[in-house]
Design an enzyme around this catalytic site. Structure first.
Site, mmCIF file in Angstrom:
data_model
loop_
_atom_site.group_PDB
_atom_site.id
_atom_site.type_symbol
_atom_site.label_atom_id
_atom_site.label_comp_id
_atom_site.label_asym_id
_atom_site.label_seq_id
_atom_site.Cartn_x
_atom_site.Cartn_y
_atom_site.Cartn_z
ATOM 1 N N SER A 145 0.985 -1.152 0.089
ATOM 2 C CA SER A 145 0.004 0.113 0.008
ATOM 3 C C SER A 145 0.654 1.274 -0.004
ATOM 4 O O SER A 145 1.941 1.071 0.318
ATOM 5 C CB SER A 145 -0.946 -0.060 1.183
ATOM 6 O OG SER A 145 -1.143 1.421 1.485
ATOM 7 N N TYR A 158 -3.361 -0.332 10.024
ATOM 8 C CA TYR A 158 -3.108 -0.555 8.542
ATOM 9 C C TYR A 158 -1.676 -0.217 8.206
ATOM 10 O O TYR A 158 -1.072 -1.200 7.433
ATOM 11 C CB TYR A 158 -4.242 0.230 7.626
ATOM 12 C CG TYR A 158 -4.422 0.070 6.344
ATOM 13 C CD1 TYR A 158 -3.668 0.633 5.360
ATOM 14 C CD2 TYR A 158 -5.036 -1.297 6.042
ATOM 15 C CE1 TYR A 158 -3.836 0.447 4.120
ATOM 16 C CE2 TYR A 158 -5.133 -1.671 4.484
ATOM 17 C CZ TYR A 158 -4.563 -0.625 3.562
ATOM 18 O OH TYR A 158 -4.522 -0.896 2.166
#
Ligand code: NAP
Ligand code: GCO
Length: 264
Positions: A145, A158
């Protein structure tokens, strides 16, 4: 040239491949000739995945298991190995996000994100890599990500998971490259899927941030990510290892700009 990207005879598992980025990756691998397996937790999503594949004349083998459940992962991979032999291509795609500031975030929520986004890729990879070692060949693609590189308010769990996944990718590379296994990551930018749905809701100012931080000036699509996955799943990337390929429309290259006459 097309032979470089031909996956005929290969078996692929895309975790969480019933929607969004995972579904796009699963389809492109199937179109390249691979026998594709997809797992997820929702029976309904697995059913709709079959329908999505059938619409394009493609076949998919779906399995219902949670990537955090070691016993179920073992059973699921054993089922695939029994049906198709050992897995040649693994895409660790399954993932969740919880957008909660740390001071308000229960430890259980933090742990759930780490379990799915970081520990599960280790767990699934560890279970199926012996088959790749026996074959002296394999491809593992971890879906990282922008948060593998950046922090952002409310996504600490996250970002911690995806930052860890970047380093897990590099460690898998250094331990398994000698078996002719290539382990790489893909770092998608901001992609229009269910996971980013809340960020794209009408009136959410986050969209302005994505537009100013993305030189391409648009949200990416799951297919943008899938095409990069095809490269990393194919012979064309046999000497690429431990690399995180950012598919971000230029975000990482960009500090941002001030809207105005000169677009400074
Ligand atoms: P999505 O649309 O929310 O899909 C997530 C998929 O993962 C679903 O199929 C879900 O199915 C599955 N899943 C979640 N937890 C699971 C578990 N414990 N076991 C098995 N399957 C599980 O997400 P997406 O946007 O396509 O994202 C896919 C991956 O790309 C994620 O790793 C995400 O972090 C990453 N990513 C997304 C973006 C973006 O902008 N969208 C950008 C960078 C990275 P079930 O709920 O049925 O299990
Ligand atoms: C967020 C978004 C991002 C994207 C993606 C960016 O809340 O900032 O969900 O995390 O999903 O990971 O690469």
């Amino acid at each position: 040239m097309t032979e470089l990207f031909d996956l005929t005879g290969k078996t692929a598992l895309v975790t969480g491949g019933t929607q969004g980025i995972g579904l796009a990756i699963a389809k492109v691998l199937a179109k390249a000739g691979a026998k594709v397996c997809v797992n997820a937790r929702s029976e309904a999503k697995l059913k709709s995945c079959h329908e999505e594949f059938s619409k394009e004349g493609l076949e998919v083998y779906t399995l219902k298991f949670d990537v955090t459940n070691e016993k179920d992962v073992d059973a699921g991979i054993s089922e695939i190995e029994k049906k198709y032999g050992s897995i040649d291509i693994l895409v660790n795609n399954a993932g969740i996000i919880k957008r909660i500031p740390m001071l308000e975030m229960p430890v259980s929520d933090f742990r759930e994100v780490i379990d799915i986004d970081l520990i599960a890729p280790f767990l699934v990879s560890k279970r199926l890599v012996p088959g790749m070692i026996r074959k002296q060949s394999g491809k593992i693609i971890n879906i990282c990500s922008m948060m593998s590189e950046y922090g952002r308010r409310s996504v600490a769990a996250y970002a911690s998971a995806k930052g860890g996944l970047k380093m897990l990718t590099r460690n898998m590379c250094v331990e398994w490259a000698k078996y002719n296994i290539q382990v790489n990551g893909i770092g998608p930018g901001y992609i229009a899927t269910e996971l980013t749905g809340p960020l794209r809701e009408k009136g959410n100012p986050f969209n302005d941030l994505v537009m100013s931080r993305t030189p391409a000036g648009k949200w990416g699509t799951p297919d943008d990510v899938a095409n990069a996955a095809l490269f990393l799943a194919s012979k064309a990337s046999d000497f690429v290892n431990g690399h995180i390929l950012y598919v971000d429309g230029g975000i990482l290259a960009n500090f941002g700009y001030v809207k105005g006459e000169n677009d400074l």
